[in-house]
Write a protein that holds these residues in place. Structure first.
Motif, PDB file in Angstrom:
ATOM      1  N   ILE A  78       0.603  -1.313   0.108  1.00  0.00           N
ATOM      2  CA  ILE A  78      -0.133  -0.032   0.026  1.00  0.00           C
ATOM      3  C   ILE A  78       1.034   1.273  -0.021  1.00  0.00           C
ATOM      4  O   ILE A  78       0.586   2.219  -0.763  1.00  0.00           O
ATOM      5  CB  ILE A  78      -1.057  -0.146   1.195  1.00  0.00           C
ATOM      6  CG1 ILE A  78      -2.061  -1.241   0.993  1.00  0.00           C
ATOM      7  CG2 ILE A  78      -1.522   1.461   1.413  1.00  0.00           C
ATOM      8  CD1 ILE A  78      -2.762  -1.473   2.457  1.00  0.00           C
ATOM      9  N   ARG A  79       2.042   1.231   0.896  1.00  0.00           N
ATOM     10  CA  ARG A  79       2.888   2.350   0.936  1.00  0.00           C
ATOM     11  C   ARG A  79       3.834   2.501  -0.320  1.00  0.00           C
ATOM     12  O   ARG A  79       4.594   3.566  -0.457  1.00  0.00           O
ATOM     13  CB  ARG A  79       3.859   2.349   2.122  1.00  0.00           C
ATOM     14  CG  ARG A  79       2.997   2.577   3.503  1.00  0.00           C
ATOM     15  CD  ARG A  79       3.868   2.562   4.610  1.00  0.00           C
ATOM     16  NE  ARG A  79       4.702   1.517   4.809  1.00  0.00           N
ATOM     17  CZ  ARG A  79       4.367   0.420   5.450  1.00  0.00           C
ATOM     18  NH1 ARG A  79       3.358   0.621   6.222  1.00  0.00           N
ATOM     19  NH2 ARG A  79       5.345  -0.485   5.499  1.00  0.00           N
ATOM     20  N   GLY A  80       3.581   1.455  -1.216  1.00  0.00           N
ATOM     21  CA  GLY A  80       4.638   1.618  -2.364  1.00  0.00           C
ATOM     22  C   GLY A  80       6.166   1.235  -2.027  1.00  0.00           C
ATOM     23  O   GLY A  80       6.863   1.456  -2.800  1.00  0.00           O
ATOM     24  N   GLU A  81       6.261   0.139  -0.983  1.00  0.00           N
ATOM     25  CA  GLU A  81       7.880   0.065  -0.650  1.00  0.00           C
ATOM     26  C   GLU A  81       8.156  -1.220  -1.143  1.00  0.00           C
ATOM     27  O   GLU A  81       8.066  -2.387  -0.452  1.00  0.00           O
ATOM     28  CB  GLU A  81       7.623   0.097   1.016  1.00  0.00           C
ATOM     29  CG  GLU A  81       7.451   1.352   1.433  1.00  0.00           C
ATOM     30  CD  GLU A  81       7.422   1.429   3.014  1.00  0.00           C
ATOM     31  OE1 GLU A  81       7.052   0.314   3.943  1.00  0.00           O
ATOM     32  OE2 GLU A  81       7.403   2.623   3.665  1.00  0.00           O
ATOM     33  N   TYR A  82       8.135  -1.247  -2.496  1.00  0.00           N
ATOM     34  CA  TYR A  82       8.073  -2.813  -3.160  1.00  0.00           C
ATOM     35  C   TYR A  82       9.512  -3.518  -2.971  1.00  0.00           C
ATOM     36  O   TYR A  82       9.566  -4.577  -2.938  1.00  0.00           O
ATOM     37  CB  TYR A  82       8.142  -2.342  -4.646  1.00  0.00           C
ATOM     38  CG  TYR A  82       6.839  -1.546  -5.349  1.00  0.00           C
ATOM     39  CD1 TYR A  82       5.476  -2.325  -4.638  1.00  0.00           C
ATOM     40  CD2 TYR A  82       6.877  -0.274  -5.624  1.00  0.00           C
ATOM     41  CE1 TYR A  82       4.367  -1.591  -5.077  1.00  0.00           C
ATOM     42  CE2 TYR A  82       5.529   0.331  -5.834  1.00  0.00           C
ATOM     43  CZ  TYR A  82       4.562  -0.328  -5.727  1.00  0.00           C
ATOM     44  OH  TYR A  82       3.296   0.464  -5.939  1.00  0.00           O
ATOM     45  N   ASP A  83      10.528  -2.754  -2.552  1.00  0.00           N
ATOM     46  CA  ASP A  83      11.822  -3.178  -2.451  1.00  0.00           C
ATOM     47  C   ASP A  83      11.791  -4.107  -1.123  1.00  0.00           C
ATOM     48  O   ASP A  83      12.804  -4.945  -0.795  1.00  0.00           O
ATOM     49  CB  ASP A  83      13.152  -2.178  -2.106  1.00  0.00           C
ATOM     50  CG  ASP A  83      13.462  -1.446  -3.611  1.00  0.00           C
ATOM     51  OD1 ASP A  83      12.873  -2.234  -4.724  1.00  0.00           O
ATOM     52  OD2 ASP A  83      13.810  -0.523  -3.673  1.00  0.00           O
ATOM     53  N   ASP A  84      10.827  -3.584   0.071  1.00  0.00           N
ATOM     54  CA  ASP A  84      10.880  -4.270   1.158  1.00  0.00           C
ATOM     55  C   ASP A  84      10.180  -5.821   1.088  1.00  0.00           C
ATOM     56  O   ASP A  84       9.991  -6.570   1.965  1.00  0.00           O
ATOM     57  CB  ASP A  84      10.191  -3.671   2.199  1.00  0.00           C
ATOM     58  CG  ASP A  84      10.796  -2.172   2.379  1.00  0.00           C
ATOM     59  OD1 ASP A  84      12.207  -2.390   2.277  1.00  0.00           O
ATOM     60  OD2 ASP A  84      10.317  -1.431   3.170  1.00  0.00           O
ATOM     61  N   LEU A  85       9.252  -5.911   0.074  1.00  0.00           N
ATOM     62  CA  LEU A  85       8.128  -7.022  -0.151  1.00  0.00           C
ATOM     63  C   LEU A  85       8.951  -8.494  -0.013  1.00  0.00           C
ATOM     64  O   LEU A  85       8.578  -9.232   0.741  1.00  0.00           O
ATOM     65  CB  LEU A  85       7.425  -7.018  -1.363  1.00  0.00           C
ATOM     66  CG  LEU A  85       6.476  -5.950  -1.632  1.00  0.00           C
ATOM     67  CD1 LEU A  85       5.767  -5.906  -2.762  1.00  0.00           C
ATOM     68  CD2 LEU A  85       5.505  -5.922  -0.218  1.00  0.00           C
ATOM     69  N   PRO A  86      10.114  -8.647  -0.743  1.00  0.00           N
ATOM     70  CA  PRO A  86      10.800 -10.109  -0.684  1.00  0.00           C
ATOM     71  C   PRO A  86      11.296 -10.471   0.799  1.00  0.00           C
ATOM     72  O   PRO A  86      10.796 -11.388   1.169  1.00  0.00           O
ATOM     73  CB  PRO A  86      11.954  -9.736  -1.498  1.00  0.00           C
ATOM     74  CG  PRO A  86      11.583  -8.783  -2.509  1.00  0.00           C
ATOM     75  CD  PRO A  86      10.751  -7.796  -1.682  1.00  0.00           C
ATOM     76  N   ASP A  87      11.725  -9.247   1.588  1.00  0.00           N
ATOM     77  CA  ASP A  87      12.185  -9.602   2.705  1.00  0.00           C
ATOM     78  C   ASP A  87      11.097  -9.906   3.704  1.00  0.00           C
ATOM     79  O   ASP A  87      10.919 -10.792   4.747  1.00  0.00           O
ATOM     80  CB  ASP A  87      13.035  -8.469   3.471  1.00  0.00           C
ATOM     81  CG  ASP A  87      14.124  -8.419   3.064  1.00  0.00           C
ATOM     82  OD1 ASP A  87      14.762  -9.615   2.356  1.00  0.00           O
ATOM     83  OD2 ASP A  87      14.838  -7.245   3.027  1.00  0.00           O
ATOM     84  N   LEU A  88       9.803  -9.223   3.585  1.00  0.00           N
ATOM     85  CA  LEU A  88       8.718  -9.439   4.216  1.00  0.00           C
ATOM     86  C   LEU A  88       8.112 -10.864   4.062  1.00  0.00           C
ATOM     87  O   LEU A  88       7.195 -11.466   4.371  1.00  0.00           O
ATOM     88  CB  LEU A  88       7.651  -8.592   3.887  1.00  0.00           C
ATOM     89  CG  LEU A  88       8.106  -7.167   4.606  1.00  0.00           C
ATOM     90  CD1 LEU A  88       7.354  -5.979   4.043  1.00  0.00           C
ATOM     91  CD2 LEU A  88       8.094  -7.209   6.315  1.00  0.00           C
ATOM     92  N   SER A  89       8.650 -11.438   2.952  1.00  0.00           N
ATOM     93  CA  SER A  89       8.340 -12.827   2.304  1.00  0.00           C
ATOM     94  C   SER A  89       8.586 -13.809   3.370  1.00  0.00           C
ATOM     95  O   SER A  89       8.255 -15.090   3.399  1.00  0.00           O
ATOM     96  CB  SER A  89       8.053 -13.008   0.956  1.00  0.00           C
ATOM     97  OG  SER A  89       7.576 -12.257   0.331  1.00  0.00           O
ATOM     98  N   ARG A  90       9.768 -13.757   3.926  1.00  0.00           N
ATOM     99  CA  ARG A  90      10.462 -14.846   4.519  1.00  0.00           C
ATOM    100  C   ARG A  90      10.061 -15.059   6.005  1.00  0.00           C
ATOM    101  O   ARG A  90       9.200 -14.177   6.535  1.00  0.00           O
ATOM    102  CB  ARG A  90      11.892 -14.217   4.946  1.00  0.00           C
ATOM    103  CG  ARG A  90      12.629 -14.018   3.563  1.00  0.00           C
ATOM    104  CD  ARG A  90      13.944 -13.567   3.898  1.00  0.00           C
ATOM    105  NE  ARG A  90      14.589 -13.176   2.755  1.00  0.00           N
ATOM    106  CZ  ARG A  90      15.788 -12.496   2.520  1.00  0.00           C
ATOM    107  NH1 ARG A  90      16.463 -11.780   3.663  1.00  0.00           N
ATOM    108  NH2 ARG A  90      16.549 -12.235   1.440  1.00  0.00           N
TER     109      ARG A  90
END
Length: 109
Positions: A78-90
């Motif tokens: 939602i915030r557009g922090e796309y670079d953070d998405l892979p780490d949040l998948s772990r």
């Protein structure tokens, strides 16, 4: 045009869906009898994110993917922090090892 969308409900939860018409669908979610059962009891809802796709199949596939995400990962999207998405998948254990290796770990709620 097909979309995947996220609405924030009055109880601060998120609902993820896909549709051909985002404005009409949000209106339906706020109506007393046309929206999804989940949002009908959590009104009003507000659109917080949407993205269009080339096909309804792509929009539906992304809807199903996001429905499996954690709240933290949805909020990064939602915030557009796309670079953070892979780490949040772990998994949390992987995040902890990575943070310890990088100099510290803070418990995540």
């Amino acid at each position: 045009m097909p979309y995947t969308y996220i609405v924030r409900c009055a109880d601060d939860t998120y609902y993820v869906g896909s549709t051909w018409d985002v404005e009409a669908r949000v209106w339906q979610h706020n109506s007393p009898d046309l929206g999804a059962a989940y949002t009908r009891h959590r009104q009003p809802v507000a659109l917080v994110w949407c993205c269009w796709y080339d096909s309804i199949e792509q929009a539906f596939a992304f809807e199903k993917r996001v429905q499996g995400w954690s709240r933290k990962k949805r909020e990064a999207l939602i915030r557009g922090e796309y670079d953070d998405l892979p780490d949040l998948s772990r998994r949390l254990a992987v995040q902890r090892r990575s943070a310890e290796r990088d100099g510290g770990f803070e418990a995540q709620a």
